[in-house]
Design a protein around this motif. Sequence first.
Motif, PDB file in Angstrom:
ATOM      1  N   ILE A 117      -5.972  -1.406  -7.364  1.00 17.44           N
ATOM      2  CA  ILE A 117      -6.088  -1.897  -5.999  1.00 17.44           C
ATOM      3  C   ILE A 117      -5.005  -1.218  -5.174  1.00 17.44           C
ATOM      4  CG2 ILE A 117      -5.958  -3.887  -4.459  1.00 17.44           C
ATOM      5  CD1 ILE A 117      -6.902  -5.631  -6.760  1.00 17.44           C
ATOM      6  N   LEU A 118      -5.431  -0.437  -4.178  1.00 20.35           N
ATOM      7  CA  LEU A 118      -4.486   0.207  -3.260  1.00 20.35           C
ATOM      8  C   LEU A 118      -4.293  -0.672  -2.031  1.00 20.35           C
ATOM      9  CD1 LEU A 118      -5.351   4.019  -2.994  1.00 20.35           C
ATOM     10  CD2 LEU A 118      -3.459   2.976  -4.211  1.00 20.35           C
ATOM     11  N   HIS A 119      -3.052  -0.710  -1.554  1.00 22.25           N
ATOM     12  CA  HIS A 119      -2.772  -1.416  -0.304  1.00 22.25           C
ATOM     13  C   HIS A 119      -1.594  -0.736   0.380  1.00 22.25           C
ATOM     14  CE1 HIS A 119      -2.838  -4.606   2.607  1.00 22.25           C
ATOM     15  NE2 HIS A 119      -1.568  -4.884   2.390  1.00 22.25           N
ATOM     16  N   ASN A 120      -1.793  -0.379   1.653  1.00 17.03           N
ATOM     17  CA  ASN A 120      -0.747   0.299   2.432  1.00 17.03           C
ATOM     18  C   ASN A 120      -0.183   1.538   1.730  1.00 17.03           C
ATOM     19  OD1 ASN A 120      -0.940  -1.488   4.560  1.00 17.03           O
ATOM     20  ND2 ASN A 120       0.680  -2.834   3.796  1.00 17.03           N
ATOM     21  N   GLY A 121      -1.083   2.306   1.109  1.00 13.01           N
ATOM     22  CA  GLY A 121      -0.686   3.576   0.509  1.00 13.01           C
ATOM     23  C   GLY A 121      -0.003   3.484  -0.835  1.00 13.01           C
ATOM     24  N   SER A 122       0.086   2.279  -1.412  1.00 11.47           N
ATOM     25  CA  SER A 122       0.728   2.100  -2.717  1.00 11.47           C
ATOM     26  C   SER A 122      -0.200   1.332  -3.653  1.00 11.47           C
ATOM     27  CB  SER A 122       2.048   1.333  -2.570  1.00 11.47           C
ATOM     28  OG  SER A 122       2.958   2.022  -1.747  1.00 11.47           O
ATOM     29  N   ILE A 123       0.103   1.398  -4.946  1.00  4.44           N
ATOM     30  CA  ILE A 123      -0.673   0.629  -5.913  1.00  4.44           C
ATOM     31  C   ILE A 123      -0.199  -0.821  -5.881  1.00  4.44           C
ATOM     32  CG2 ILE A 123      -1.186   0.272  -8.359  1.00  4.44           C
ATOM     33  CD1 ILE A 123      -1.108   3.272  -8.760  1.00  4.44           C
ATOM     34  N   ASP A 124      -1.072  -1.699  -5.418  1.00  6.16           N
ATOM     35  CA  ASP A 124      -0.760  -3.127  -5.380  1.00  6.16           C
ATOM     36  C   ASP A 124      -0.964  -3.760  -6.747  1.00  6.16           C
ATOM     37  OD1 ASP A 124      -0.371  -5.671  -3.589  1.00  6.16           O
ATOM     38  OD2 ASP A 124      -2.151  -6.102  -4.800  1.00  6.16           O
ATOM     39  N   TYR A 125      -1.941  -3.219  -7.510  1.00  4.28           N
ATOM     40  CA  TYR A 125      -2.257  -3.802  -8.820  1.00  4.28           C
ATOM     41  C   TYR A 125      -3.016  -2.782  -9.648  1.00  4.28           C
ATOM     42  CZ  TYR A 125      -3.880  -7.188 -12.275  1.00  4.28           C
ATOM     43  OH  TYR A 125      -4.120  -7.859 -13.449  1.00  4.28           O
ATOM     44  N   HIS A 126      -2.719  -2.725 -10.951  1.00  4.25           N
ATOM     45  CA  HIS A 126      -3.419  -1.833 -11.872  1.00  4.25           C
ATOM     46  C   HIS A 126      -3.490  -2.510 -13.228  1.00  4.25           C
ATOM     47  CE1 HIS A 126      -3.564   2.247 -14.231  1.00  4.25           C
ATOM     48  NE2 HIS A 126      -4.727   1.605 -14.243  1.00  4.25           N
TER      49      HIS A 126
END
Length: 296
Positions: A198-207
């Motif tokens: 899950i990407l959010h604001n250009g970073s990985i929020d969850y993997h």
Amino acid sequence: MLEVKNYSFKHGDNKILDNISFTLESGKILGLVGPSGVGKTSLIRGIVGLYKGEGSILLKGEEVYDNPKVKNKIAFVPDEHSSFYLIKISEIINYYKSIYKSFDEEKFYEINKIFKIPLNKRFLQLSKGMKMRVNLMIAFSLNSELLILDEPLSGLDPILKEKLLKLIVKEGAKNNKSIIISTHNLIELEKICDEVIILHNGSIDYHNSLDKIRRNFKKIQVAFDMPVYVEDLTFKGIFRISQVGRVFTIIVEENCEEFKEWLKRFKPLFLEEIDLSLEEVFINRIEGKCIDEEIL
């Protein structure tokens, strides 16, 4: 194996991606999801070698960017593709046969028994869904080591969606191919993917793997006869609580069994555990982080 190491990308002064790192093993299917505008397309273009950023992107230990040898091992299906606007589908087949030794014409025709694209039509004459089918058939026929699909279910009817999902799973398992799918269709994605980012604001929020998501994420619905407030329900692993009357809905990412045991101190009237779908996990992680725009 695909390795993305500390990859960041800027467009001018605007930072699109910030320190992205993950690996994808051969034979695995990765779902890439996130709200619109968070950098999914930029990450995909970095992986296929169209964008150069900071950090590195490697396929089986070799840098992808500015490396034609490695790029030949990657098949990419974009959401929109108009490169073959004026030519016939049969001519597209001849084009790929002439420049890609790995192109499997027989496989193209075999898949077209499912997709049923008239080969004498020009690309511009096709609907959006038919254009996507042509691009998918080309990608499958290239016999690549890495297959990247950007919104592949767009424009497909439910029957064709189901057939495509089966093809994707077969392609990954039979040919030990790494596959990345970027889509907003999380219900369909959940049927086939092994891992989710899950990407959010250009970073990985969850993997995490889909198996662990199913095990870890739970919805607890509980009601109490005694006065209980949100601030009373502080426990490791909770990341969202809502309340309607005496009923609390609590999203737990981990320690679900310990949490249910801990809740007994409040003498609940009832307590129910519910599995979360991938779509629900996505909504609960992202909702509240996004600023809602006023709908006029």
